[in-house]
Structure formats: structure tokens, C-alpha cells
Design an enzyme around this catalytic site. Sequence first.
Site, PDB file in Angstrom:
ATOM      1  N   SER A 133       1.240  22.040 -43.487  1.00 11.38           N
ATOM      2  CA  SER A 133       1.196  23.114 -42.491  1.00 11.38           C
ATOM      3  C   SER A 133       1.354  24.473 -43.170  1.00 11.38           C
ATOM      4  CB  SER A 133       2.328  22.939 -41.469  1.00 11.38           C
ATOM      5  OG  SER A 133       3.585  23.199 -42.075  1.00 11.38           O
ATOM      6  N   LYS A 134       1.099  25.519 -42.402  1.00 13.41           N
ATOM      7  CA  LYS A 134       1.280  26.881 -42.905  1.00 13.41           C
ATOM      8  C   LYS A 134       2.725  27.099 -43.335  1.00 13.41           C
ATOM      9  CE  LYS A 134       0.954  31.734 -41.500  1.00 13.41           C
ATOM     10  NZ  LYS A 134       2.370  32.044 -41.771  1.00 13.41           N
ATOM     11  N   ARG A 135       3.657  26.505 -42.602  1.00  9.33           N
ATOM     12  CA  ARG A 135       5.080  26.658 -42.906  1.00  9.33           C
ATOM     13  C   ARG A 135       5.397  26.157 -44.315  1.00  9.33           C
ATOM     14  NH1 ARG A 135       6.721  24.098 -38.893  1.00  9.33           N
ATOM     15  NH2 ARG A 135       6.850  25.851 -37.459  1.00  9.33           N
ATOM     16  N   SER A 150      -1.201  36.461 -43.702  1.00 16.73           N
ATOM     17  CA  SER A 150      -1.023  35.189 -44.403  1.00 16.73           C
ATOM     18  C   SER A 150      -1.819  35.194 -45.694  1.00 16.73           C
ATOM     19  CB  SER A 150      -1.490  34.020 -43.519  1.00 16.73           C
ATOM     20  OG  SER A 150      -0.729  33.958 -42.328  1.00 16.73           O
ATOM     21  N   ASP A 189       4.282  28.857 -46.733  1.00 12.52           N
ATOM     22  CA  ASP A 189       5.209  29.990 -46.693  1.00 12.52           C
ATOM     23  C   ASP A 189       6.507  29.663 -47.431  1.00 12.52           C
ATOM     24  OD1 ASP A 189       3.367  31.373 -45.204  1.00 12.52           O
ATOM     25  OD2 ASP A 189       4.315  30.946 -43.277  1.00 12.52           O
TER      26      ASP A 189
END
Length: 503
Positions: free
Chosen positions: A262-264, A287, A267
Site C-alpha cells: 500500500s501507499k502507507r 506523493s 511512506d
Amino acid sequence: MTKDVRVRFAPSPTGPLHIGGVRTALFNYLFAKKHNGTFVLRIEDTDQNRYVEGAEDYIVKSLEWCGIPFDEGVGKHEKFGPYRQSERKHLYKQYADQLIESGHAYYAFDTAETLDFHRKDHEAKGKTFIYNWHNRLKLNNSLSLSKEDVQAKLDAGEDYVIRFKSPQDETLHLKDIIRGDIQIDTNILDDKVLFKSDGMPTYHLANIVDDHLMQITHVIRGEEWLPSLALHYQLYNAFGWDTPQFAHLPLILKPTGKGKLSKRDGDKLGFPVFPLEWNDPKTGDVSMGYKEEGYFPEAVVNFLAFLGWNPGTEQEIFNLNELINAFDLERVNKAGARFDPDKIKWFNHHYMQEQDNADLALKFQSLHSELSEIDIQYIEMVIELVKERANFVSDFWDLSHFFFVAPKTYDEKAFKKAIKEDTTSILNSVKDLILSVEDFTVEQLQTTIKGWITSNDIGFGKVMMPLRLALVGALQGPDVFDIIYMIGKAEASKRIDALVTSV
């Protein structure tokens, strides 16, 4: 293959294109090109509530940056257009009506409140509410109502959806290129909504109709669509259409190997999950993108190709044409593929070495104002010396700043290690040697200084460490004689004097 191969990538413009979507597009592209087929881009934007401005343009630019552009789609060889589902919505109602007429679908007038009541009632009893064969005759639909009642409701403009009528007590035999034969008991399937009360089709109906009308021969998509395969097979059969071949790609997993990427995760661990930088028009959040982080598209594509596929050999480096020739859906794994941020850096390092130094020099120069007045050929020569240790163009400055700017400070640990009682006299002698070299080449510098060290029986470390410290400010960098040659006699002499003064 008897039919011309036609595949499609059908993303929703609800945000930036995830790297998993790029992998799906890539596998479609490779398969199409392997079989001299057509790669279609279709924008599935029926969910207007989630539509994000700029997302469609982002998808197109991402595919172009990766070097896998579509052959057919919005504004490009529109053989079966339009290619935005929102512009095709006039098509779908007739197909939903056709399913009702053939007995494969029915009107359902149940309100949201009624369905919510049934769900909660089942939950209270430890059960799961499924709208299908075992209860549909007890609910408010055209199967339980008389024709007259149904017509009255339609004439009165009551809200309705159109549901697919899943068969009872049947076993579906499905085929998937990657997963093989699949058997499904129809008794566990729910009667999916095909057409919503707002006059728009659901994904299931629009997807099947569009694939048929666009003559798609192979549907290559993510594993998350595998639960929909049974319904899609049944829809093709209900319409009497030829079924395309299906291939469901494995999930891309977190670097830990547990759960979907996921994007999380990006990050948290500091790596991009999007091909290009994304500026969210709603929140203003930015992002990371692989392009802006300094990755080469060839590296990203090569890396993504190995997420779930392997060529059956030890070869890892493939250009796009090699990937096309080697690609085979039957060599795609069922199991999820772990995303390894270090591996994609490894690929980028390889492709860095293949880049033209002139191109790298221009990119490097554009990143640092200190280089704006520096001769581009000099920058190219510096890059040739340091790029073996670089993964990204952004690494060049840390690896080479001393070629452009004299050190202002010296690494404390290196200073203590390199500086001895006789360092000053040694460095002054080395400076004189450098100034005395007439044939100023790397080879002559090396011969002169190493010859002096040997003839004076001095340990190499006593000379080379403080010399490197004077030139670089630390005990790092390429060969000392390359540095002296590049910065020249006068600059090398000044740097030696500066260190001697600070001892």
C-alpha cells in the site's frame, strides 16, 4: 492463436496509478506484443463519485514514461470507441434488459433500509445475509411479484436494481491460464447487482459488455478480481458470447511479505508506490514518484516484470524487447510477489551504468547551481569516475563534490587517523612533486609519487591518507591520482597548503 490477440488495461481514474496497476499494464503489454496483438486502454469511470481530476491524464503519462504506451484508446486509433465508460452508458441498459428477457436477470425493488434490516438480523443470528436462490422468492423482486405488480412499480417510477439470477445446485468449471482449473458451487454465489438505481451499470456488466464489444481475447488482471470470475463466466454464457481467456496475476506484497503493498508502506519505508509524482487535487498532498526520485523507466519495468514472473533462467537484466520475447503467462506464479525496495535500486544501479555520460551530466548539472558555469565535458569526466558507486543521479554530488569545490572542513575521525608528526613535511614534498610533473597525466603522477614513496621507504598510508584528506576532506572518493589530474596542479597545491595550515 486463431484470433488476433487483443488485451486491455482498464484502470479507474480515482487517483494515481499504483505500481501494482503498472505491473498489470506491463504484463498486458508484453503479452500483446509477444503475439503481435493490440494493447487497449479503457478508462472505467462509471463511479463518478470517486472520480479525481487529473487521474486519467496521470495514467496515460505513467504508461508513456514506462515505455509501454497503449495502441488503442482515448484519442488513439478509436476503432471501438468511446473508451471512457461514462461515455458508453447508453449502451448498457439494453444488455441488462436482454438478460431480463432471457431469464438470467430480474428487477429488485428492495429498499436500502430493508436490505440493511436483513443483514443485521442475520448477523444477530450468527449468519451472513446473501441475496440469492435461497431467499429471493421472499424478497421484493420480479421473481416473487406478479407481472402486473412489477409493471405497476416500473410505471410508478419506483427505484430498482437489476440483479443477475445465479443458478442453484450447479458446479461451474472455470479455466485460468495462471491458476488452472477452478470449480465453483453456484449455491454460494449471490445475485450480484448489474444495473443500479441511478441508471448506471455496475463494474460487472459494463466490464463484460465492453470486453465483448471491443473484441478482447485475453483478460489479464489482478488477483482481487478472481472472486468475480464465476459471475463473469456466467454473464458470457448468458449472452451466448465467446468467453475470453482469463489470467489473474498474483498480489504484490509488502516488503515483509505479509499483506498487499500500500501507499502507507512506501511512506513508512521511504520508497515510491507510484510511477510519477502525484499532487492530490483534493488534499494538496504530494506523493513520491519513481521518475522524480531518480529511477530510470527501464529499471522500473525490469523490476516489475519479475514481480510474479520468471523467465526460467538465471538472467535478470532484460530490455523491453527481451522481455517481450521471453514473456509467457504460464510462467507467472500463483503466489504473491514480495516488493523489495533494495532490488529495484539494484536494477537502477545497473541501468545507471548503461546511461550515456553526456545525458547524466546534463541531469546532474540541472540539480546543482554550483555546476551551472562548469564545462559539461568536465562534468562528464567526473561522472565516469564516480557512477559505478551511484544508484541515482542525486548520488553524484556526495560522491564528487570535491571535484568542484575545495573542502572547507575535514572529517574528524579521518583527521585523527591520517595526521602524524611528519605529515606536514610529507605533504609539502608531495606538493612539490605534483608541481614538478611536466607530462601531467594520471599515469605520470602515479609513477612519480609512488616512486618517491618507495625510494624514501615511507609507508603508503602515511602519504596517501593525508593526501586524500587534503583533496577530499575525508577518506573517500575515487583514485587520488584521478582527482589530482582532474582538479589540476594549482588547485591540488592549494588544497595541500590548506590542510598543512590546519595541522
